[in-house]
Every structure is written in C-alpha cells, then in structure tokens.
Design an enzyme around this catalytic site. Structure first.
Site, PDB file in Angstrom:
ATOM      1  N   GLY A 290       6.048   0.999   6.068  1.00 27.64           N
ATOM      2  CA  GLY A 290       7.870  -0.204   5.559  1.00 27.64           C
ATOM      3  C   GLY A 290       7.545   0.243   3.609  1.00 27.64           C
ATOM      4  O   GLY A 290       8.486   0.619   3.393  1.00 27.64           O
ATOM      5  N   CYS A 291       6.478   0.638   3.018  1.00 30.57           N
ATOM      6  CA  CYS A 291       6.297   0.829   1.861  1.00 30.57           C
ATOM      7  C   CYS A 291       6.990   2.541   1.681  1.00 30.57           C
ATOM      8  O   CYS A 291       7.329   1.911   0.478  1.00 30.57           O
ATOM      9  CB  CYS A 291       4.994   0.541   1.193  1.00 30.57           C
ATOM     10  SG  CYS A 291       3.241  -1.055   1.587  1.00 30.57           S
ATOM     11  N   THR A 292       7.007   2.495   2.546  1.00 30.19           N
ATOM     12  CA  THR A 292       7.232   4.215   1.978  1.00 30.19           C
ATOM     13  C   THR A 292       9.388   4.102   2.474  1.00 30.19           C
ATOM     14  O   THR A 292       9.605   4.341   1.376  1.00 30.19           O
ATOM     15  CB  THR A 292       7.207   5.366   2.785  1.00 30.19           C
ATOM     16  OG1 THR A 292       5.683   5.256   2.504  1.00 30.19           O
ATOM     17  CG2 THR A 292       7.754   7.047   3.383  1.00 30.19           C
TER      18      THR A 292
ATOM     19  N   ALA B  25      10.414   1.726  -1.005  1.00 31.64           N
ATOM     20  CA  ALA B  25      10.446   3.157  -1.723  1.00 31.64           C
ATOM     21  C   ALA B  25      11.458   3.822  -1.874  1.00 31.64           C
ATOM     22  O   ALA B  25      12.153   4.306  -2.821  1.00 31.64           O
ATOM     23  CB  ALA B  25       8.749   3.978  -2.298  1.00 31.64           C
TER      24      ALA B  25
ATOM     25  N   LYS C 204       0.753  -1.473   0.054  1.00 32.54           N
ATOM     26  CA  LYS C 204       0.169  -0.319  -0.180  1.00 32.54           C
ATOM     27  C   LYS C 204       0.840   1.626   0.064  1.00 32.54           C
ATOM     28  O   LYS C 204       1.697   1.577   1.290  1.00 32.54           O
ATOM     29  CB  LYS C 204      -0.803   0.442   1.324  1.00 32.54           C
ATOM     30  CG  LYS C 204      -2.291   1.171   0.916  1.00 32.54           C
ATOM     31  CD  LYS C 204      -2.858   1.477   1.593  1.00 32.54           C
ATOM     32  CE  LYS C 204      -3.849   1.751   2.073  1.00 32.54           C
ATOM     33  NZ  LYS C 204      -4.650   1.748  -0.261  1.00 32.54           N
TER      34      LYS C 204
END
Length: 167
Positions: free
Chosen positions: A53-55, A58, A48
C-alpha cells in the site's frame, strides 16, 4: 483543531496553522514547514517503506502530473530510518523527500499515530493520513484513514478547489 473521541491527539482542521517541524530525510537534510512557504505542501504519513500500500501511494504521488503542474511540494513521512528511506526512494525513483520520525513524536502531534484497529485487532501505530497545507502554512484539508486508490487525485482536486475559492 477538533478532538475526535477515537483519537488520542487532536485532529487538524481546515484553517488551523500547521505545526512547524524539523525532520530529516534519507540523505540527512533537514526539512521544515518554512521551506515550502508560498507553495502548497502535501505531507503524507504512511506506515512503512516498501510495503504494497505504501509503495502504491508513493508511486501515485510520484506519477501525478497535476501535482507537479501545481508546483506542490510533496513530502512523505514514516518512522523508517534514513537507510530505509534511501533504498525505497531509489528503488521506486521517488523524486520527493521521505522524512523520518522514528519515535513518532511529530506524528502524534498531528494525530497520525496512536491506537488503531486493523482486521479487528487493536494496536499502536502509524495512521495513514495526508495534510494539504496552503501557501500560508494553514491546513487546507486533512485526510485521516486514507484509502490509497485515487488519493493523489483527491489531493489535486482539493488544491483546485482551494485555488478557485481564493482567486
């Protein structure tokens, strides 16, 4: 492809031809496997936009100088829509496209969506994974159940090892 008992879909293995795709990014541009022919492609699948974690993942791909020096194409992939991708990319100055697979059709085909267990709870969802595809369109390495910390560096090491083995 190899079948893992805990997976609904086959897992991609080194040497497998990576499945072709045609997926749109946050600006409405369609990206395909052929677009990166002749270059290394890093396709990372994440749950998401704009979550911790995704930030981190990325931004690690964004900041990894060695990936840029290798000329690797980086693509992120999630179920989020174009507006979400656009906001996420702008907020974090992401220089690579984020692709959308809203119904997870492609993610299922590559073993990145299905049943997972998190904190003892079973659910259906995106499985954080990364695929390193070689200049010939074949899988160099596939990571399933990715741990974010140090992952971008592991991708660089895999490119270095592949280049050395095929020099």
């Amino acid at each position: 492809m190899t079948q893992d008992a805990s997976q609904e879909a086959p897992r991609l293995a080194p040497g497998d031809a990576f499945p072709d795709f045609a997926l749109q990014d946050g600006d409405g541009h369609t990206h395909t496997l052929a677009d990166s022919a002749g270059k290394y492609l890093v396709l990372y699948v994440y749950p998401k936009d704009d979550t911790p974690g995704c930030t981190t993942e990325a931004c690690d791909f964004r900041d990894n100088l060695a990936l840029r020096q290798h000329g690797a194409v980086i693509l992120g992939l999630s179920r989020d829509d174009a507006d979400s991708h656009r906001r996420f990319a702008e907020k974090h100055s992401l220089p690579f496209p984020l692709l959308s697979d809203p119904d997870a059709t492609f993610m299922r085909a590559i073993g990145s969506y299905g049943t997972k267990v998190l904190y003892g709870k079973t659910s259906e969802g995106v499985k954080r994974s990364t695929f390193l595809i070689g200049p010939d369109g074949r899988v160099v390495k596939a990571w399933y159940a990715v741990k974010v910390d140090g992952h971008a560096d592991a991708v660089v090491k895999a490119i270095d090892a592949h280049r050395t083995a095929h020099a």
